[in-house]
Write an enzyme that holds these catalytic residues in place. Structure first.
Site, PDB file in Angstrom:
ATOM      1  N   THR A  11       0.772  -1.360   0.079  1.00  0.00           N
ATOM      2  CA  THR A  11      -0.099  -0.364  -0.006  1.00  0.00           C
ATOM      3  C   THR A  11       0.694   1.416  -0.167  1.00  0.00           C
ATOM      4  O   THR A  11       0.591   2.778   0.018  1.00  0.00           O
ATOM      5  CB  THR A  11      -1.041   0.178   1.132  1.00  0.00           C
ATOM      6  OG1 THR A  11      -0.364  -0.086   2.484  1.00  0.00           O
ATOM      7  CG2 THR A  11      -1.534  -1.306   0.675  1.00  0.00           C
ATOM      8  N   ARG A  47      -3.172  -2.751   9.463  1.00  0.00           N
ATOM      9  CA  ARG A  47      -4.100  -0.983   9.591  1.00  0.00           C
ATOM     10  C   ARG A  47      -4.523  -2.083   8.127  1.00  0.00           C
ATOM     11  O   ARG A  47      -5.927  -0.865   8.055  1.00  0.00           O
ATOM     12  CB  ARG A  47      -3.479  -0.120   9.680  1.00  0.00           C
ATOM     13  CG  ARG A  47      -2.308   0.305  10.838  1.00  0.00           C
ATOM     14  CD  ARG A  47      -2.190   1.469  10.359  1.00  0.00           C
ATOM     15  NE  ARG A  47      -0.955   1.482   9.474  1.00  0.00           N
ATOM     16  CZ  ARG A  47       0.699   1.128  10.289  1.00  0.00           C
ATOM     17  NH1 ARG A  47       0.234   0.541  11.232  1.00  0.00           N
ATOM     18  NH2 ARG A  47       1.630   0.598   9.751  1.00  0.00           N
ATOM     19  N   SER A  48      -4.213  -2.040   6.938  1.00  0.00           N
ATOM     20  CA  SER A  48      -4.914  -1.639   5.655  1.00  0.00           C
ATOM     21  C   SER A  48      -5.193  -3.565   4.757  1.00  0.00           C
ATOM     22  O   SER A  48      -5.406  -3.827   4.769  1.00  0.00           O
ATOM     23  CB  SER A  48      -3.703  -1.250   4.792  1.00  0.00           C
ATOM     24  OG  SER A  48      -2.307  -1.926   4.562  1.00  0.00           O
ATOM     25  N   CYS A  92      17.752   5.086  -3.059  1.00  0.00           N
ATOM     26  CA  CYS A  92      17.125   6.045  -4.433  1.00  0.00           C
ATOM     27  C   CYS A  92      18.033   6.595  -5.267  1.00  0.00           C
ATOM     28  O   CYS A  92      18.666   7.187  -6.055  1.00  0.00           O
ATOM     29  CB  CYS A  92      15.815   6.263  -4.470  1.00  0.00           C
ATOM     30  SG  CYS A  92      16.142   7.034  -2.628  1.00  0.00           S
ATOM     31  N   GLN A 147      16.786  15.570  -3.516  1.00  0.00           N
ATOM     32  CA  GLN A 147      16.133  15.124  -3.714  1.00  0.00           C
ATOM     33  C   GLN A 147      14.490  14.952  -3.469  1.00  0.00           C
ATOM     34  O   GLN A 147      13.605  16.321  -2.830  1.00  0.00           O
ATOM     35  CB  GLN A 147      16.358  14.035  -2.463  1.00  0.00           C
ATOM     36  CG  GLN A 147      17.981  13.031  -2.520  1.00  0.00           C
ATOM     37  CD  GLN A 147      18.213  12.187  -1.970  1.00  0.00           C
ATOM     38  OE1 GLN A 147      19.458  12.220  -1.359  1.00  0.00           O
ATOM     39  NE2 GLN A 147      16.781  11.318  -1.331  1.00  0.00           N
ATOM     40  N   LYS A 174      24.922   6.585   2.950  1.00  0.00           N
ATOM     41  CA  LYS A 174      24.477   5.463   2.125  1.00  0.00           C
ATOM     42  C   LYS A 174      25.166   6.338   0.925  1.00  0.00           C
ATOM     43  O   LYS A 174      25.684   4.979   0.579  1.00  0.00           O
ATOM     44  CB  LYS A 174      23.446   5.769   1.672  1.00  0.00           C
ATOM     45  CG  LYS A 174      22.556   4.827   3.372  1.00  0.00           C
ATOM     46  CD  LYS A 174      21.069   5.405   3.167  1.00  0.00           C
ATOM     47  CE  LYS A 174      20.080   5.276   4.129  1.00  0.00           C
ATOM     48  NZ  LYS A 174      18.398   5.256   4.419  1.00  0.00           N
ATOM     49  N   ARG A 193      16.611  18.393  -0.428  1.00  0.00           N
ATOM     50  CA  ARG A 193      15.540  17.682   0.202  1.00  0.00           C
ATOM     51  C   ARG A 193      15.013  19.326  -0.452  1.00  0.00           C
ATOM     52  O   ARG A 193      14.908  19.545  -0.487  1.00  0.00           O
ATOM     53  CB  ARG A 193      14.467  17.530   1.270  1.00  0.00           C
ATOM     54  CG  ARG A 193      13.174  17.062   1.183  1.00  0.00           C
ATOM     55  CD  ARG A 193      13.169  15.367   0.711  1.00  0.00           C
ATOM     56  NE  ARG A 193      13.827  14.140   1.461  1.00  0.00           N
ATOM     57  CZ  ARG A 193      13.810  13.365   1.153  1.00  0.00           C
ATOM     58  NH1 ARG A 193      13.693  12.627  -0.085  1.00  0.00           N
ATOM     59  NH2 ARG A 193      14.666  11.941   2.160  1.00  0.00           N
ATOM     60  N   HIS A 251      14.075  12.565  -8.679  1.00  0.00           N
ATOM     61  CA  HIS A 251      15.735  13.141  -7.742  1.00  0.00           C
ATOM     62  C   HIS A 251      16.740  13.315  -9.173  1.00  0.00           C
ATOM     63  O   HIS A 251      16.966  13.001  -9.843  1.00  0.00           O
ATOM     64  CB  HIS A 251      16.966  11.876  -6.959  1.00  0.00           C
ATOM     65  CG  HIS A 251      16.143  11.234  -5.669  1.00  0.00           C
ATOM     66  ND1 HIS A 251      14.190  11.448  -5.140  1.00  0.00           N
ATOM     67  CD2 HIS A 251      16.754  10.235  -5.034  1.00  0.00           C
ATOM     68  CE1 HIS A 251      13.876  11.442  -3.880  1.00  0.00           C
ATOM     69  NE2 HIS A 251      15.328  10.203  -4.203  1.00  0.00           N
TER      70      HIS A 251
END
Ligand code: A2P
Length: 348
Positions: A15, A43-44, A133, A160, A217, A239, A246
């Site tokens: 989800t 929850r889903s 990513c 990003q 990373k 960000r 990105h």
């Protein structure tokens, strides 16, 4: 794919922003799946997600029995992966994990499908990690240049998009933008400060060395994927108020001189890359005009560094949810299939 084996595939985090795209890419690429199972939190459970034209019902990961699963794509965060990926692997599934939980584990390969697909063969824990990513698109762009001229140092600043943070961050950017345009307050919840109409030099958590985990990373994952611990990486993660895609301003220093012309030729011939590099307005890739919703890694603004005899500048843009996460995970699964992964007998 021309293969008669059929695989039972689980998508964990179905989800979420990445999980939904994993499902659509599995369908789009005609992955040889006998069944696709959508898993998320309690929850889903019972809600529905799309797989092609039909809906599949989401099941609760906590009570799911993985013993039939051949391949599990995980994208539900690090703590979920730490708890459940070993259980799926112990039940005989190959886990392709999009979280950072196992990326630095020496016994877990870290694989970009165009760069080091052979690394997926050695997986003693039954787990393969999907890179972060921003590292992902960087590796696709740098591999052909590294092979040709040996990269010694990388300077990178990222721009990003909020989708890398997840569904709630997408909603936050939309909500803050609408509120500000209506002269209302923009309350930050997901990010520490307002993201709409702003840029935030912070991704992940701050570490003792002053860098953030998102920056480190880029250092650790680059060395692991290119199998070269000597590569120096200097990263700043930012960000920006972009929904999908990105961007990265990258400067490399190579052992051997690489001209911009040669770099362009190498990039044009490399898999997974599209060069968009004309010296005119719009002759470069951006998230909105090129990358969002698309598979390639786009490279433009290829220039020799005026301040360094073996320096080269690049602008690298990709859809962080597709190549940066979901697409590469599915491409790793395709590598496994092409490599002869057996399907469990019941549905093979
Ligand atoms: P759920 O929708 O049930 O919370 P995103 O990164 O876009 O926020 O998505 C995170 C994904 O990880 C969602 O599918 C979410 O499911 C799932 N998830 C989060 N926590 C758990 C958990 N404890 N067990 C299973 N799935 C989880």
């Amino acid at each position: 794919m021309s293969n008669s084996r059929q695989f039972k595939v689980a998508v964990v985090g179905a989800t979420g922003a990445v999980g939904e795209v994993m499902l659509s890419i599995l369908h789009e690429r005609g992955f040889p799946a006998s069944e696709v199972i959508a898993l998320a939190s309690a929850r889903s459970a019972g809600s529905k997600v799309k797989f092609g034209n039909h809906d599949i019902v989401v099941r609760d990961l906590a009570t799911f029995d993985p013993s039939d699963i051949d391949i599990a794509l995980f994208s539900a965060g690090g703590s979920v992966s730490k708890e459940y990926a070993p259980k799926f692997a112990a039940a005989g599934a190959v886990v392709i994990d999009n979280s950072s939980a196992f990326r630095n584990d020496d016994h877990v390969p870290l694989v970009v499908s165009e760069v080091n697909p052979e690394a997926a063969r050695e997986r003693p824990h039954g787990i393969i990690a999907n890179p972060n990513c921003s590292t992902m698109q960087l590796m696709v762009a740098l591999k052909p240049l590294h092979d040709a001229a040996r990269i010694e140092r990388i300077n990178i600043a990222t721009y990003q998009s909020v989708s890398g943070t997840g569904q709630k961050a997408l909603e936050e950017l939309g909500r803050q933008t609408a509120n500000l345009l209506a002269f209302r307050e923009a309350e930050p919840e997901v990010y520490p400060v307002q993201i709409a109409f702003n840029v935030i030099p912070h991704g992940g958590d701050f570490m003792d060395n002053g860098y953030t985990t998102e920056e480190m990373k880029l250092v650790w994952e680059t060395r692991k994927i290119l199998a070269d611990d000597t590569i120096l990486v200097n990263a700043t993660v930012v960000r920006v108020p972009v929904f999908y895609g990105h961007s990265e301003a990258v400067t490399i220093e190579t052992r051997d001189k690489l001209t911009a012309v040669r770099a362009r030729e190498l990039l044009e011939a490399a898999p997974g890359i599209e060069v968009v590099d004309e010296a005119r307005g719009g002759g470069y890739p951006t998230p909105v005009t090129h990358a969002s919703g698309k598979d390639p890694v786009y490279v433009g603004r290829i220039r020799e560094d005026l301040s360094h005899p073996r320096g080269l500048n690049l602008w690298v843009v990709a859809d962080n949810i597709r190549k940066g996460a979901a697409l590469n995970a599915v491409q790793i699964a395709e590598v496994l299939v092409a490599d002869g992964l057996p399907a469990k007998a019941a549905h093979g």
